[in-house]
Design an enzyme around this catalytic site. Sequence first.
Site, PDB file in Angstrom:
ATOM      1  N   TRP A   4       0.579  -1.173  -0.059  1.00 37.69           N
ATOM      2  CA  TRP A   4      -0.249  -0.371  -0.440  1.00 37.69           C
ATOM      3  C   TRP A   4       0.722   1.369   0.344  1.00 37.69           C
ATOM      4  O   TRP A   4       0.626   2.185  -0.063  1.00 37.69           O
ATOM      5  CB  TRP A   4      -1.440   0.155   1.323  1.00 37.69           C
ATOM      6  N   ASN A   5       1.469   0.879   0.280  1.00 36.91           N
ATOM      7  CA  ASN A   5       3.122   2.188   0.480  1.00 36.91           C
ATOM      8  C   ASN A   5       3.349   3.016  -1.025  1.00 36.91           C
ATOM      9  O   ASN A   5       3.396   4.622  -0.569  1.00 36.91           O
ATOM     10  CB  ASN A   5       3.951   1.930   1.302  1.00 36.91           C
TER      11      ASN A   5
ATOM     12  N   LYS B 247      -2.339  -8.087  -7.820  1.00 37.21           N
ATOM     13  CA  LYS B 247      -3.289  -8.399  -6.670  1.00 37.21           C
ATOM     14  C   LYS B 247      -2.491  -6.899  -5.953  1.00 37.21           C
ATOM     15  O   LYS B 247      -1.371  -7.228  -5.077  1.00 37.21           O
ATOM     16  CB  LYS B 247      -2.973  -9.394  -5.778  1.00 37.21           C
TER      17      LYS B 247
ATOM     18  N   ALA C 176      -2.247  -3.690  -2.758  1.00 32.55           N
ATOM     19  CA  ALA C 176      -3.164  -4.297  -1.535  1.00 32.55           C
ATOM     20  C   ALA C 176      -4.034  -4.028  -0.863  1.00 32.55           C
ATOM     21  O   ALA C 176      -4.700  -2.815  -1.977  1.00 32.55           O
ATOM     22  CB  ALA C 176      -1.832  -3.370  -0.790  1.00 32.55           C
TER      23      ALA C 176
ATOM     24  N   SER D  58       6.229  -7.995   2.662  1.00 32.00           N
ATOM     25  CA  SER D  58       7.014  -7.434   4.262  1.00 32.00           C
ATOM     26  C   SER D  58       8.055  -8.758   4.007  1.00 32.00           C
ATOM     27  O   SER D  58       7.750  -9.702   3.125  1.00 32.00           O
ATOM     28  CB  SER D  58       5.973  -7.335   4.917  1.00 32.00           C
TER      29      SER D  58
ATOM     30  N   GLU E 106      10.807  -8.008  -3.569  1.00 33.43           N
ATOM     31  CA  GLU E 106      11.446  -7.089  -2.220  1.00 33.43           C
ATOM     32  C   GLU E 106      10.464  -6.833  -1.411  1.00 33.43           C
ATOM     33  O   GLU E 106       9.561  -6.235  -0.818  1.00 33.43           O
ATOM     34  CB  GLU E 106      10.595  -5.984  -3.565  1.00 33.43           C
TER      35      GLU E 106
ATOM     36  N   CYS F  90      10.184   1.205   2.063  1.00 29.97           N
ATOM     37  CA  CYS F  90      11.196   0.616   2.688  1.00 29.97           C
ATOM     38  C   CYS F  90      12.689   0.656   3.084  1.00 29.97           C
ATOM     39  O   CYS F  90      13.236   0.632   3.087  1.00 29.97           O
ATOM     40  CB  CYS F  90      10.977  -1.083   1.618  1.00 29.97           C
TER      41      CYS F  90
ATOM     42  N   GLU G 233      11.192  -2.541  10.932  1.00 30.60           N
ATOM     43  CA  GLU G 233      11.212  -1.266   9.877  1.00 30.60           C
ATOM     44  C   GLU G 233       9.729  -0.466  11.320  1.00 30.60           C
ATOM     45  O   GLU G 233       9.039  -1.250  11.105  1.00 30.60           O
ATOM     46  CB  GLU G 233      10.224  -2.320   8.776  1.00 30.60           C
TER      47      GLU G 233
END
Length: 473
Positions: free
Chosen positions: A146-147, A170, A172, A225, A246, A280, A377
Amino acid sequence: METDLFIGGKWVPAESRFDVLDPATGDVIASVADGTVDNALAAVDAAYTAAADWASTAPRVRSEILRTAYGLMTERADELAQLVSLENGKALVDAKGEVAYAAEFFRWYAEEAVRAAGSIATAPSGANRILVTRQPVGVCVLVTPWNFPAAMATRKIGPALAAGCTVVLKPASDTPLTALAMAAILAEAGVPAGVVNVLPSRSSGKVVSAMLHDSRVRKVSFTGSTEVGRILLAQAADNVVNTSMELGGNAPFLVFADADLDAAIEGAMIAKMRNGGEACTAANRFYVEESVAAEFAARLTSRMSALRVGPGVSPDTQVGPLVNEDTVAKVDSLVQAAVSGGATATTGGARPSGAGFYYPPTVLTGVSPSAAILREEIFGPVAPIVTFTSEAEAVAMANDTEYGLVAYVYTTDLARGLRVSEAIEAGMIGLNRGLVSDPAAPFGGVKQSGIGREGGHEGMLDYLESKYIATTW
Ligand code: NAP
């Protein structure tokens, strides 16, 4: 707003729906079709049916379609940035930056689509020739976080389409609207039905697993994640599906006493606060040489406390809300644990009351080297500072993590900069620079931060198989 699934070039309703919330208020902004396992397999079917034609479409044609998609995204950049900001919460200025960055992946891979060169060599024995050609991997499942709802999608779709692969994306569940907007843009740009399918789903585990166990799927490219990455690596093992991962990061930001402190503060603000810390690549731990640590902390505190926090879509906002309640709770618990362990919040450090998922820009000094905030994180606007006294100590602390995505190093001594860059276990280094992301560069991590690279020339190789033909002539 109500949305459908995008399968086989058509908007398809689903049996049930889920809500997407505005992080600035917690209000519902959209009701989104919730993809099921059957929908996912229909999407794989569409991608598989379209695969042979797309793979044999002239590279120049694939290139022009991607170039058109770049043009459409650029034309509609303001509209798309509003959507990103609305569903993700990030400040409009960050959303605009993301959309420009996201569009660049279509332009870069429009240019790369026509350069999938192979090679030819004479075998050492002289008896035969070694021809190597490149072929598309096939149907790819793309799973995004989502980020960066726009950029994480285009960073996968761009090289996949350039290579001649078809995809099921697909997105988030917190941010599916941008991915659906992207599907519409790609269709308008001329991407044939079935080449790109977009399937929001609240049952991510089930639908992705079903696709990875369908033998027509040949690759999974995941950004998210490390925890979920491990699950997908295990599932991919069943059918020996090609994987690109990633994953999470825990970026150290090293400031040596000989650094240009003005540049280090500018870089720190970018590395920490781009996207409100929800990246990230966000600087997660600041290691500052003892003799300049007090000055660095004071200057960072002053810059962080001056940031304007507010709804992402307001033009004056520099820091928007975090994406959801869970993220705020996690950031706050890491900060409170660090403070209990002896750290001092020189600004911020407490969640505000009221609506929305806000957390204030925070600087922590005197953080214990064993604090959880240095290991996990943070994914929020918090800068913990630790001091060091020697280069060896700084490198050891930087490498004391299972992650290895990116690190930032500030020094005016070039030899030291290069020496430390080589010694740090990370896929990317920002040397006197707080931003590394670039569509033309290979982005990715080592250790538990990932496998494979996205962007640059390497990014398309992840979607191509080398085929070796041995021949005598
Ligand atoms: P996440 O929880 O791992 O989710 C990422 C994606 O995986 C979402 O689409 C999610 O769907 C889906 N998912 C969740 N559980 C799944 C399962 N069991 N099987 C299949 N799919 C599943 O990560 P996130 O919270 O969205 O994103 C933040 C993480 O992404 C951070 O760790 C960050 O470092 C990482 N990230 C890495 C990079 C990079 O390039 N290295 C870039 C950006 C972000 P739902 O939304 O429906 O749960």
